[in-house]
Write a protein that holds these residues in place. Structure first.
Motif, PDB file in Angstrom:
ATOM      1  N   GLU A 178      -0.815  -5.894   8.522  1.00 42.57           N
ATOM      2  CA  GLU A 178      -2.241  -5.671   8.775  1.00 42.57           C
ATOM      3  C   GLU A 178      -2.626  -6.391  10.063  1.00 42.57           C
ATOM      4  N   VAL A 179      -3.226  -5.633  10.996  1.00 42.06           N
ATOM      5  CA  VAL A 179      -3.597  -6.164  12.307  1.00 42.06           C
ATOM      6  C   VAL A 179      -5.111  -6.284  12.378  1.00 42.06           C
ATOM      7  N   LEU A 180      -5.583  -7.437  12.755  1.00 37.56           N
ATOM      8  CA  LEU A 180      -7.015  -7.687  12.839  1.00 37.56           C
ATOM      9  C   LEU A 180      -7.662  -6.748  13.848  1.00 37.56           C
ATOM     10  N   ASP A 181      -8.803  -6.159  13.456  1.00 37.33           N
ATOM     11  CA  ASP A 181      -9.538  -5.251  14.335  1.00 37.33           C
ATOM     12  C   ASP A 181      -9.873  -5.960  15.653  1.00 37.33           C
ATOM     13  N   PRO A 182      -9.708  -5.272  16.805  1.00 43.59           N
ATOM     14  CA  PRO A 182      -9.937  -5.938  18.098  1.00 43.59           C
ATOM     15  C   PRO A 182     -11.309  -6.582  18.230  1.00 43.59           C
ATOM     16  N   ARG A 183     -12.353  -5.906  17.705  1.00 46.51           N
ATOM     17  CA  ARG A 183     -13.687  -6.514  17.799  1.00 46.51           C
ATOM     18  C   ARG A 183     -13.751  -7.810  16.997  1.00 46.51           C
ATOM     19  N   ALA A 184     -13.164  -7.798  15.806  1.00 47.82           N
ATOM     20  CA  ALA A 184     -13.164  -8.994  14.976  1.00 47.82           C
ATOM     21  C   ALA A 184     -12.316 -10.093  15.609  1.00 47.82           C
ATOM     22  N   MET A 210       0.848  -1.192   0.000  1.00 47.28           N
ATOM     23  CA  MET A 210       0.000   0.000   0.000  1.00 47.28           C
ATOM     24  C   MET A 210       0.885   1.245   0.000  1.00 47.28           C
ATOM     25  N   ALA A 211       0.331   2.377  -0.369  1.00 46.65           N
ATOM     26  CA  ALA A 211       1.101   3.616  -0.443  1.00 46.65           C
ATOM     27  C   ALA A 211       0.559   4.626   0.554  1.00 46.65           C
ATOM     28  N   GLY A 212       1.259   5.762   0.685  1.00 46.47           N
ATOM     29  CA  GLY A 212       0.773   6.851   1.515  1.00 46.47           C
ATOM     30  C   GLY A 212       1.033   6.657   2.994  1.00 46.47           C
ATOM     31  N   LEU A 213       2.308   6.549   3.392  1.00 46.70           N
ATOM     32  CA  LEU A 213       2.633   6.350   4.795  1.00 46.70           C
ATOM     33  C   LEU A 213       2.307   7.595   5.602  1.00 46.70           C
ATOM     34  N   GLY A 214       1.503   7.418   6.659  1.00 50.82           N
ATOM     35  CA  GLY A 214       1.191   8.490   7.581  1.00 50.82           C
ATOM     36  C   GLY A 214       1.814   8.231   8.928  1.00 50.82           C
ATOM     37  N   PRO A 215       1.706   9.175   9.844  1.00 50.62           N
ATOM     38  CA  PRO A 215       2.323   8.987  11.163  1.00 50.62           C
ATOM     39  C   PRO A 215       1.598   7.921  11.971  1.00 50.62           C
ATOM     40  N   VAL A 270       6.688   2.044  11.632  1.00 49.40           N
ATOM     41  CA  VAL A 270       7.132   3.417  11.349  1.00 49.40           C
ATOM     42  C   VAL A 270       5.975   4.340  11.004  1.00 49.40           C
ATOM     43  N   GLY A 271       4.765   3.832  10.899  1.00 47.82           N
ATOM     44  CA  GLY A 271       3.612   4.676  10.580  1.00 47.82           C
ATOM     45  C   GLY A 271       2.422   3.831  10.180  1.00 47.82           C
ATOM     46  N   ARG A 272       1.404   4.517   9.666  1.00 52.23           N
ATOM     47  CA  ARG A 272       0.185   3.835   9.219  1.00 52.23           C
ATOM     48  C   ARG A 272      -0.008   4.031   7.720  1.00 52.23           C
ATOM     49  N   LEU A 273      -0.437   2.957   7.056  1.00 58.00           N
ATOM     50  CA  LEU A 273      -0.745   3.026   5.632  1.00 58.00           C
ATOM     51  C   LEU A 273      -2.235   3.186   5.381  1.00 58.00           C
ATOM     52  N   GLY A 274      -3.064   2.948   6.387  1.00 60.83           N
ATOM     53  CA  GLY A 274      -4.510   3.115   6.228  1.00 60.83           C
ATOM     54  C   GLY A 274      -5.269   1.940   6.804  1.00 60.83           C
ATOM     55  N   GLN A 275      -6.500   1.749   6.294  1.00 58.26           N
ATOM     56  CA  GLN A 275      -7.365   0.661   6.743  1.00 58.26           C
ATOM     57  C   GLN A 275      -7.487  -0.375   5.646  1.00 58.26           C
ATOM     58  N   GLY A 276      -7.297  -1.631   6.016  1.00 60.49           N
ATOM     59  CA  GLY A 276      -7.488  -2.727   5.083  1.00 60.49           C
ATOM     60  C   GLY A 276      -8.816  -3.414   5.351  1.00 60.49           C
ATOM     61  N   GLY A 277      -9.027  -4.553   4.700  1.00 58.25           N
ATOM     62  CA  GLY A 277     -10.285  -5.257   4.878  1.00 58.25           C
ATOM     63  C   GLY A 277     -10.451  -5.870   6.254  1.00 58.25           C
ATOM     64  N   GLN A 281      -3.849  13.566   5.472  1.00 58.34           N
ATOM     65  CA  GLN A 281      -4.170  12.651   4.383  1.00 58.34           C
ATOM     66  C   GLN A 281      -3.990  11.223   4.894  1.00 58.34           C
ATOM     67  N   GLU A 282      -4.896  10.327   4.502  1.00 59.19           N
ATOM     68  CA  GLU A 282      -4.851   8.969   5.016  1.00 59.19           C
ATOM     69  C   GLU A 282      -5.473   8.018   4.011  1.00 59.19           C
ATOM     70  N   ARG A 283      -4.964   6.788   3.975  1.00 56.44           N
ATOM     71  CA  ARG A 283      -5.527   5.761   3.118  1.00 56.44           C
ATOM     72  C   ARG A 283      -6.601   4.992   3.886  1.00 56.44           C
ATOM     73  N   VAL A 284      -7.781   4.875   3.293  1.00 56.42           N
ATOM     74  CA  VAL A 284      -8.876   4.117   3.887  1.00 56.42           C
ATOM     75  C   VAL A 284      -9.408   3.169   2.824  1.00 56.42           C
ATOM     76  N   ASP A 285      -9.371   1.865   3.107  1.00 56.33           N
ATOM     77  CA  ASP A 285      -9.812   0.859   2.135  1.00 56.33           C
ATOM     78  C   ASP A 285      -9.157   1.058   0.779  1.00 56.33           C
ATOM     79  N   GLY A 286      -7.878   1.416   0.795  1.00 59.84           N
ATOM     80  CA  GLY A 286      -7.147   1.575  -0.445  1.00 59.84           C
ATOM     81  C   GLY A 286      -7.381   2.881  -1.167  1.00 59.84           C
ATOM     82  N   ARG A 287      -8.164   3.788  -0.580  1.00 62.69           N
ATOM     83  CA  ARG A 287      -8.456   5.060  -1.228  1.00 62.69           C
ATOM     84  C   ARG A 287      -7.715   6.192  -0.527  1.00 62.69           C
ATOM     85  N   ASP A 288      -7.328   7.197  -1.301  1.00 63.83           N
ATOM     86  CA  ASP A 288      -6.767   8.407  -0.717  1.00 63.83           C
ATOM     87  C   ASP A 288      -7.903   9.235  -0.143  1.00 63.83           C
ATOM     88  N   THR A 289      -7.815   9.570   1.135  1.00 65.83           N
ATOM     89  CA  THR A 289      -8.848  10.367   1.782  1.00 65.83           C
ATOM     90  C   THR A 289      -8.209  11.521   2.558  1.00 65.83           C
TER      91      THR A 289
END
Length: 625
Positions: free
Chosen positions: A46-52, A1-6, A21-28, A470-478
């Motif tokens: 990619e880390v599984l969501d705690p609820r899941a 994935m692209a767009g490394l954020g803090p 080193v940072g966050r790339l966004g949200q995956g599935g 700026q942040e990646r969410v589900d592979g999209r630039d947001t």
């Protein structure tokens, strides 16, 4: 994935052997972190969501996905490096793939040329074929899920298949993806049929077959992949096992991917905080051979033969395969490509963005809002609100799972409501039917455009923004806005000061809104989609010519029912001369895999289903008279 954020507050310093080193966004499955291994190579974790992670079934699916991808041995699917599905916070590490997603590339550079398109089609088909062979489906294939790297296309993340996803659905999504890459526009027209104008003539029959509304009629991913490679190279690969075509595919990519490869390589490299950091090594070497096979000058007969064999093999000796063969062999020139999409303008300030969202709800032809509210119970309360115009129809879906599920359709023009109920644990659809209710029996105030826009009205009146990133969410630039606002609950109650986080896409449309008194653990989560006619589930528009009632609205029984396919089947059924139908009333008609029946009640005129006689996957004809 692209767009490394803090990194976010509370993120760990390490996960397994990797330094974050940072966050790339949200995956599935959950949050995707950018990380470095001990050699300084870049990794996506990619880390599984705690609820899941608290659900054993989800953990098992996560573990299966990791093992399947680890053994896929693929060029263009995610390269799994390591995983720990038994950890308190399960994770999967994949090689970082540098480059924009397909949607971002198309906005910046326009559609792929014919050579690059063939490479793109072959690479993405290879990824699906190898995943399917390993016992996994992708289940979420779309432009934001495919990255364009210097060496070729790469499916991003590890995917989290939606309910009902299967190999045939992956193939249809692949066809739509390649069509979008070819033309730069939506792959389906207003009538729900594939819009392949501008697709090269050599690929059009393959995409027609892949996007066939009848899942059993679609070729499998392996047949598509082999056909594309066979077409691209001047050598006989018939005796070569699919698993041994990786080297040939790399030859194809080395020659045909030159244009996108140069464009992607010219982008400035992100700083991941390590000297000489490079993309993590893949499972196979990626260097191109010294003398690649001849490409791009081979007659289309071999591709046609594979398409025909794949189609005939799944549907019997019918016109599908023969039509494909005639079309490709005929060598008709491809229509002129469509103009490149215009660049997206820069977003304004938060106030301008929120005002634009309020206006969007007032003007849009459709939308879908999925809201979850955590009130401290075992499961959050869930409600969906769906809207489609012309004529206006609203749908509210509440409950589900261990609680009663209630679906209500509101028809403003009739001032009437239709409702059906499902007992706890019942699957969506089932045999439940709608009952027409008087207007006073439902709270019609929730069935308005204003109800969908309500949180943004509160934001517009009282928000104070403290951060914009700026942040990646589900592979999209947001663009992400964070701050505080005064929340007014519905129905009206005590106002409360809430923290909020809002993600909007490049056009300023909302993607996700979270808010709560504790911004670190928001108790309201809303996800937005389906704006401006992009809705392809639940509300499928109106059809005319319905026996006894003339006009009816098509309403699906689950989000897995595709409006494009359902509407095409309904219209084909209604257009059939009565003499060609086997009967009326309760007799079902087979229309391209859909079974349609007319049996009017006070609320419904009939239905079309994909799984007759169970009828859990269907669209109901809701009366508009």
């Amino acid at each position: 994935m692209a767009g490394l954020g803090p990194p976010a507050a509370g993120d760990p310093a390490r996960i397994g052997p990797y330094r974050l080193v940072g966050r790339l966004g949200q995956g599935g499955w959950g949050t995707v972190h950018g990380a470095l291994d001990d050699a300084g190579r870049r990794v996506a974790v990619e880390v599984l969501d705690p609820r899941a992670a608290a659900d054993p079934a989800v953990r098992e699916a996560f573990a299966h996905r990791a093992e399947a991808l680890r053994g896929a041995g693929t060029v263009c699917a995610p390269h799994v490096l390591d995983a720990d599905a038994a950890a308190e916070a399960p994770w999967i590490a994949t090689a970082h793939a540098p480059g924009p997603d397909l949607g971002a590339y198309l906005r910046a550079h326009g559609p792929l040329d014919e050579d690059a398109l063939l490479a793109f089609a072959a690479g993405t088909a290879e990824a699906l074929a190898r995943m399917h062979a390993a016992g996994a489906v992708h289940g979420d294939l779309r432009p934001s899920r495919v990255l364009l790297t210097p060496s070729g296309p790469r499916l991003s993340g590890t995917g989290a298949p939606r309910p009902g996803a299967d190999a045939a659905a992956d193939v249809a999504a692949w066809g739509a993806l390649v069509a979008a890459a070819s033309t730069g526009r939506a792959p389906y027209g207003p009538d729900g049929a594939p819009d392949l104008a501008g697709v090269p003539g050599s690929l059009e029959p393959m995409l027609q077959a892949a996007m066939d509304p009848r899942p059993p009629a679609r070729p499998d991913a392996e047949s598509i992949y082999r056909g594309l490679v066979d077409y691209a190279v001047d050598q006989d690969i018939r005796a070569v096992p699919t698993a041994e075509l990786s080297g040939t595919l790399r030859e194809v990519l080395a020659v045909l991917w030159a244009g996108p490869g140069r464009a992607v390589s010219a982008q400035p490299e992100e700083d991941w905080g390590a000297e000489g950091a490079e993309e993590a090594a893949a499972t196979e070497p990626t260097t191109a051979p010294a003398e690649p096979a001849a490409m791009g000058h081979v007659p289309g007969t071999r591709l046609a033969a594979v398409v025909a064999a794949a189609v005939i093999g799944t549907t019997g000796a019918g016109v599908g395969g023969l039509y494909a063969a005639r079309t490709v062999t005929g060598g008709s020139p491809a229509p002129a490509p469509s103009p490149s999409p215009s660049p997206t303008p820069e977003l304004g300030g938060a106030e301008e963005v929120v005002d634009g969202i309020v206006a969007l709800f007032e003007e849009t032809d459709s939308y879908r809002v999925v809201e979850e509210v955590d009130e401290g119970g075992a499961e959050p309360l869930r409600q969906e609100r769906v809207f489609r115009a012309d004529p206006d129809v609203f749908l509210s879906i509440s409950g589900g799972g261990p609680t009663e599920r209630v679906e209500t359709v509101w028809l403003p023009d009739l001032q009437a409501a239709d409702r059906r109920r499902f007992s706890p644990g019942a699957p969506p659809g089932s045999a439940a039917r709608y009952t027409r209710l008087p207007a006073q029996s439902v709270g019609s105030q929730e069935f308005t455009r204003e109800a969908g826009a309500a949180p943004f009205d509160d934001l517009a009146e009282s928000m104070e923004v403290v951060e914009r990133t700026q942040e990646r969410v589900d592979g999209r630039d947001t663009t992400r806005f964070s701050g505080t606002f005064t929340f007014t609950p519905s129905p009206p109650g005590t106002e409360a000061e809430h923290g909020f986080t809002l993600w909007v896409d490049a056009e300023g449309r909302p993607v996700r809104l979270e808010h709560g008194e504790d911004v670190r653990e928001p108790d309201h989560t809303l996800e937005y989609s389906g704006f401006d006619g992009e809705l392809d589930t639940w509300l499928c528009g109106a059809v005319s010519g319905v026996p006894q009632v003339d006009e009816a609205a098509l309403v699906g029984t689950s989000e897995e029912v595709s409006c494009a396919s359902a509407r095409a089947a309904a219209e084909a059924y209604l257009a059939m001369p009565d003499a060609e139908k086997s009967g009326t009333g309760s007799v079902a008609e087979d229309v391209e895999g859909w079974y349609c029946t007319m049996a009017p009640t006070a609320a419904e005129a009939g239905s079309c289903s994909l799984d007759h006689p169970q009828q859990s996957q269907r669209v109901d004809f809701i009366r508009l008279d």
